[in-house]
Scaffold this active site. Structure first.
Site, PDB file in Angstrom:
ATOM      1  N   CYS A  29       2.400  -6.426 -16.149  1.00 13.78           N
ATOM      2  CA  CYS A  29       2.154  -6.417 -14.707  1.00 13.78           C
ATOM      3  C   CYS A  29       0.763  -5.853 -14.473  1.00 13.78           C
ATOM      4  O   CYS A  29      -0.083  -5.893 -15.381  1.00 13.78           O
ATOM      5  CB  CYS A  29       3.249  -5.637 -13.963  1.00 13.78           C
ATOM      6  SG  CYS A  29       3.326  -3.892 -14.404  1.00 13.78           S
ATOM      7  N   ASN A  32       1.491  -1.245 -15.082  1.00 16.48           N
ATOM      8  CA  ASN A  32       2.426  -0.817 -16.142  1.00 16.48           C
ATOM      9  C   ASN A  32       3.153   0.481 -15.773  1.00 16.48           C
ATOM     10  O   ASN A  32       3.461   1.303 -16.638  1.00 16.48           O
ATOM     11  CB  ASN A  32       1.716  -0.679 -17.504  1.00 16.48           C
ATOM     12  CG  ASN A  32       2.673  -0.554 -18.693  1.00 16.48           C
ATOM     13  OD1 ASN A  32       2.416   0.184 -19.623  1.00 16.48           O
ATOM     14  ND2 ASN A  32       3.766  -1.257 -18.673  1.00 16.48           N
ATOM     15  N   ARG A  35       6.833  -2.678 -12.499  1.00 18.44           N
ATOM     16  CA  ARG A  35       7.597  -3.872 -12.895  1.00 18.44           C
ATOM     17  C   ARG A  35       7.727  -4.067 -14.395  1.00 18.44           C
ATOM     18  O   ARG A  35       8.825  -4.298 -14.914  1.00 18.44           O
ATOM     19  CB  ARG A  35       6.953  -5.129 -12.278  1.00 18.44           C
ATOM     20  CG  ARG A  35       7.072  -5.182 -10.783  1.00 18.44           C
ATOM     21  CD  ARG A  35       6.132  -6.188 -10.181  1.00 18.44           C
ATOM     22  NE  ARG A  35       4.744  -5.794 -10.337  1.00 18.44           N
ATOM     23  CZ  ARG A  35       3.699  -6.520  -9.990  1.00 18.44           C
ATOM     24  NH1 ARG A  35       3.906  -7.713  -9.481  1.00 18.44           N
ATOM     25  NH2 ARG A  35       2.470  -6.080 -10.143  1.00 18.44           N
TER      26      ARG A  35
HETATM   27  P1  4NP Z   1       3.021  -2.537 -11.259  1.00 17.28           P
HETATM   28  O1  4NP Z   1       2.750  -1.898  -9.824  1.00 17.28           O
HETATM   29  O2  4NP Z   1       1.908  -3.523 -11.501  1.00 17.28           O
HETATM   30  O3  4NP Z   1       4.354  -3.199 -11.092  1.00 17.28           O
HETATM   31  O4  4NP Z   1       3.032  -1.380 -12.238  1.00 17.28           O
HETATM   32  C1  4NP Z   1       1.527  -1.379  -9.426  1.00 17.28           C
HETATM   33  C2  4NP Z   1       1.067  -0.204  -9.972  1.00 17.28           C
HETATM   34  C3  4NP Z   1      -0.144   0.317  -9.549  1.00 17.28           C
HETATM   35  C4  4NP Z   1      -0.883  -0.347  -8.589  1.00 17.28           C
HETATM   36  C5  4NP Z   1      -0.426  -1.540  -8.054  1.00 17.28           C
HETATM   37  C6  4NP Z   1       0.790  -2.057  -8.473  1.00 17.28           C
HETATM   38  N1  4NP Z   1      -2.125   0.222  -8.134  1.00 17.28           N
HETATM   39  O5  4NP Z   1      -2.720  -0.358  -7.211  1.00 17.28           O
HETATM   40  O6  4NP Z   1      -2.584   1.233  -8.694  1.00 17.28           O
END
Ligand code: 4NP
Length: 180
Positions: A29, A32, A35
């Site tokens: 994702c 990390n 998701r």
């Molecule tokens: P992930 O979610 O990709 O599902 O781990 C996110 C984690 C961090 C961020 C965005 C989505 N961020 O903008 O830092």
């Protein structure tokens, strides 16, 4: 019929690179911390359920580096623990280009993760980089980013992952040449 392609969900899984080693899957994702670590935990459980835990290795990573070394998002780990998965031991990592040549299957959580991975691959290994909703028989669905969401958003991500990963585990069971 000319020019009729099979739907993406009918594409066979990429074959094992090395029939003498485990089949390696990386869930990816953006950060990390939400998701892909949830996907990793759910897929491991589904793989154990179908008896493939000695033949398939699962890990996860993010395309970005903002959260490297951090634990899972608190709401993600709470959802996992509540449903009997391990939400405590994960530490975030950034996807490394060298892993493209090592993983048998790379599962992108959404279309932008898929684009970023394919850009990194630059034409190599495209057949091994797939969207979650394709390998999970969810009509190409993307796993929505729950980062700014609440418990209900993470619960719905978990439910989606459980459905898709159980399908992926069943498909892995049917892979010819899976190492024994
Ligand atoms: P992930 O979610 O990709 O599902 O781990 C996110 C984690 C961090 C961020 C965005 C989505 N961020 O903008 O830092």
């Amino acid at each position: 019929m000319l020019g009729v392609m099979p739907p993406a969900s009918d594409l066979p899984l990429p074959p094992p690179r090395d029939p003498s080693g485990p089949y390696r899957i990386c869930c990816v994702c953006l950060g990390n911390i939400c998701r892909s670590p949830m996907a990793d935990a759910v897929l491991r459980a589904q793989i154990a359920k179908v008896g493939l835990d000695h033949r398939v290795v699962v890990d996860s990573a993010g395309t970005g580096d903002w959260h490297v070394g951090e634990r899972m998002h608190r709401t993600a780990s709470r959802q996992l623990n509540r449903h009997g998965y391990d939400g405590d031991t994960h530490r975030a990592r950034q996807f490394d280009r060298s892993w493209l040549a090592e993983r048998d299957l790379i599962v992108a959580m959404d279309a932008s993760n898929l684009r970023d991975l394919r850009a990194l691959a630059d034409g190599d290994e495209d057949h091994r980089i797939r969207l979650f909703g394709e390998v999970g028989a969810l009509r190409g669905a993307e796993v929505p980013d729950p980062y700014y969401g609440g418990d209900a958003d993470f619960a719905s991500v978990l439910a989606m992952l459980e459905t898709g990963m159980s399908h992926l585990a069943a498909r892995l069971k049917e892979l010819p040449d899976l190492p024994t």
